[in-house]
Design an enzyme around this catalytic site. Sequence first.
Site, PDB file in Angstrom:
ATOM      1  N   GLU A  11      -4.272   7.169  12.425  1.00 44.96           N
ATOM      2  CA  GLU A  11      -4.695   7.834  11.184  1.00 44.96           C
ATOM      3  C   GLU A  11      -4.946   9.323  11.368  1.00 44.96           C
ATOM      4  O   GLU A  11      -4.769  10.104  10.441  1.00 44.96           O
ATOM      5  CB  GLU A  11      -5.947   7.152  10.632  1.00 44.96           C
ATOM      6  CG  GLU A  11      -6.286   7.546   9.210  1.00 44.96           C
ATOM      7  CD  GLU A  11      -7.183   6.545   8.523  1.00 44.96           C
ATOM      8  OE1 GLU A  11      -8.062   6.989   7.778  1.00 44.96           O
ATOM      9  OE2 GLU A  11      -7.016   5.320   8.724  1.00 44.96           O
ATOM     10  N   ASP A 106      -7.020   3.063  10.673  1.00 42.42           N
ATOM     11  CA  ASP A 106      -8.328   2.417  10.561  1.00 42.42           C
ATOM     12  C   ASP A 106      -8.196   1.099   9.807  1.00 42.42           C
ATOM     13  O   ASP A 106      -7.371   0.956   8.896  1.00 42.42           O
ATOM     14  CB  ASP A 106      -9.313   3.326   9.830  1.00 42.42           C
ATOM     15  CG  ASP A 106      -9.657   4.573  10.633  1.00 42.42           C
ATOM     16  OD1 ASP A 106      -9.390   4.579  11.849  1.00 42.42           O
ATOM     17  OD2 ASP A 106     -10.188   5.531  10.048  1.00 42.42           O
ATOM     18  N   TYR A 329     -16.688   1.589  14.415  1.00 44.76           N
ATOM     19  CA  TYR A 329     -16.237   2.138  13.133  1.00 44.76           C
ATOM     20  C   TYR A 329     -17.428   2.317  12.187  1.00 44.76           C
ATOM     21  O   TYR A 329     -18.196   1.374  11.948  1.00 44.76           O
ATOM     22  CB  TYR A 329     -15.207   1.202  12.516  1.00 44.76           C
ATOM     23  CG  TYR A 329     -14.458   1.797  11.360  1.00 44.76           C
ATOM     24  CD1 TYR A 329     -13.699   2.947  11.523  1.00 44.76           C
ATOM     25  CD2 TYR A 329     -14.490   1.203  10.104  1.00 44.76           C
ATOM     26  CE1 TYR A 329     -12.991   3.496  10.460  1.00 44.76           C
ATOM     27  CE2 TYR A 329     -13.790   1.740   9.044  1.00 44.76           C
ATOM     28  CZ  TYR A 329     -13.040   2.890   9.229  1.00 44.76           C
ATOM     29  OH  TYR A 329     -12.349   3.424   8.175  1.00 44.76           O
TER      30      TYR A 329
END
Length: 867
Positions: A11, A106, A329
Amino acid sequence: MSQGPELIITEKDNAARRIADILSGGSAEAERERGVNVYAWGGRRCIGLSGHVVGVDFPPEYSDWRDVEPVELIDAPIDKQPTQENIVSAIRLLARRARRVTIATDYDREGELIGKEAYELVREVNDDAPIDRVRFSSITEGEVTSAFAEPDDLDFDLAAAGEARQIVDLMWGAALTRFLSLSARQLGDDFISVGRVQGPTLKLVVDREREIEAFDPEDYWELFADLEKREGADADDSASFEAQYFYLDDDGTEAERVWDEAAATAAYDTLDAAATATVDSVRRRTRTDDPPAPFNTTQFIRAASSLGYTAQRAMSIAEDLYTAGYVTYPRTDNTVYPDDLDPRELLASFAGTRDFGDDAEALLDRDEIDPTEGDEETTDHPPIHPTDELPSPADLGDDEWEVYELVVRRFFATVAAPATWEHLRVVAAVGGERGEAGELSLKTNGKRLLDPGYHAVYPYSSASESFVPDVTEGEALAVTDTAFEAKQTQPPRRYGQSRLIETMESMGIGTKATRHDVIQKLYDRGYVESDPPRPTRLAHAVVEAAEEFAERIVSEEMTAQLEADMQAITRGDASLADVTAESREILSEVFEGLMASTDAVGEHLQESLKADKTVGECPECGSDLVIRQSRQGSYFVGCDAYPDCTNTLPLPSTGKPLLLEETCEEHGLAHVKMLAGRKTFVHGCPLCKAEAADAQEDRVIGVCPECGADHEGSVASETSRDGDDAAEAGGELAIKQLRSGSRLVGCTRYPDCDYSLPLPRRGDIEVTDDACDEHALPELRITYDDEDREPWELGCPICNYREYQAEQAGGSELESVSGIGEKTAEKLQDAGIDDVPSLKEAEPDAVAERVKGVGPDTVREWQAKAD
């Protein structure tokens, strides 16, 4: 099928670099393709996107606001176009010859959509290569290696949910923004922005402000007494404590506030006359204080806000820590650790470290480690916690380390023991016999930490104690002081950013990934200012207009429904086409109400926009002073009676002005804040700034390098040696205070000579006795009123600005000279000219001989511009 290298798409670039480093064992090397970093090793290439590199938009024929009615956008076709041409081009080039492609974006709705966009770019040029999807919650060696060992497929339903949000947000945002902006005749950079999530969030802020403004305070009184234990008190310890008067209200509930002044006065007279108070009851109890639940996004933002971080800043730092592999995350609703997380193993990775070793080892000594759990359990990502890859403070900036430590210590707290408190409640009586009329009751509550439990490893939760000495029933305590305090009830507090995010979450407004961005947009568009956020007049106007003419714009029901629809798409229970069609129908109904009241909406917004820009009364003619924007884009304060009154006041060139509630005591003008991202600052009263500049004399510090006749190598001195009029030279450099509030070092011959160098806006400027050898100018020092803030040794203003230019350019010092770019600087360095001083000292003809494509006259021009 192509037999080229396998292509991995992440990403962001920093994630690509990290993943390449893990998979290659540190052997990956960076290459450049179409100006984009590509990390290569063996038969693999890894490239990072920049979030969405393909965006949705209307076709070009819908871009003219004046030719296209806003309502037409509801049913307008929607195109997908590259937003980052160089990255898209690099992806296509690498994908064309790739034998396999792995998407490693992600793992959330937005990441899946970004992955689908990459998938479509690959399929445009390569129909055969297998495309895998890998998912992980932390960019660590273990998780990344495991994910690549067991790849999966792209979740097209999850991506479709993200695409539905993208399309609906475009429709609502573009159509409503255009309608309101055109109605208010507010175009250009100051257009009025409205969005599907932005509207309901703004209404929350405005509604709270309305509660505050409508609040009618009530008077009440509270009574206090200082009590002292005399017998048996340790002479070394204070045995004095404060107690508060209370009574039983009509419901039999203890109350401290006395609403009748006469009753309060009578009670105080009794209290003030008392010499002693008799202990009526003593109650002790222990309480267990459980550790907090693991961090989800909302609770992380709340904890970070207590350290002074905005929601946007906290998430930005957390994302950087994630891509560096130090935390998991940061966008997650989960508050339950997964079964595959071994807390003891993770704790062991911190044992022996300087900053966390002692606490980790103490936790490892526990017989059982049973982590706490929150109410929300999901399967996509774990709660936010540190990984087993540990940075040192030297690896991170100060803010990054502070946030990292917060995450580490929150994990520690979740596996720590509960704390144990002892609470002591004492009730005493004064005035009259025990239990008789006229007796007053006083109470106090003390607490003592018996076992710190998780507080020992998590200092962010309050562990303060309050002292109350041991007393017994019937014991007489001396009344040493009394207090009678008149107070008023207070309005509800404004939402802090973290509290606002919690409220949005509870109402289904936005998602964990977008809420902090929505709040930042409210700041960026001038709807709110300060922290906690305070709505501007424009914010009130937009919400009022929406409530009167199209309430759905600010209703949380619409955005909450769309969130539910997107979940249905993710489950496969609804389609993208169904959800977007339903949204178009709702938006069409909204426009029916708006278009029937276009003039009324416009007038309402225009009135509020003017009020939002009115600084105060013009001191010269009595009309309004308002913030205006010049044709060049700069802001200033001008009289609304122009051209009859030409009174103006300058504003700083940096940022966009926003009026504050605070007004100048001397001039009655509103203070101005300049919004400039992280460089936002309060300018204050513009008239005060102008008057202070008028009264400030310039401080001469040396000769102007541009036009000073005595300055060796200056353009002016070259001219005077050629016999021209030397009277044109002779400029000096002086520290100047401008009417806009800015400060600079500039030539005294301005405007004939416009040579200038910027100076910091804040702090006192000291001219030191030390001088720069190169420029013969004194070195400057910036000092601050805050004693804890170290002075800034700015040094020579010319050298300082040169360093700043080089830093901004991201290249060598030579690039600070006008006309010298990156490649030319490299040629000069190859010729032995490494910096500006060596350039100034060089012989132009000799440089021209050594540097291909550079003539001696060009070198002389560079030397003249070097300062």
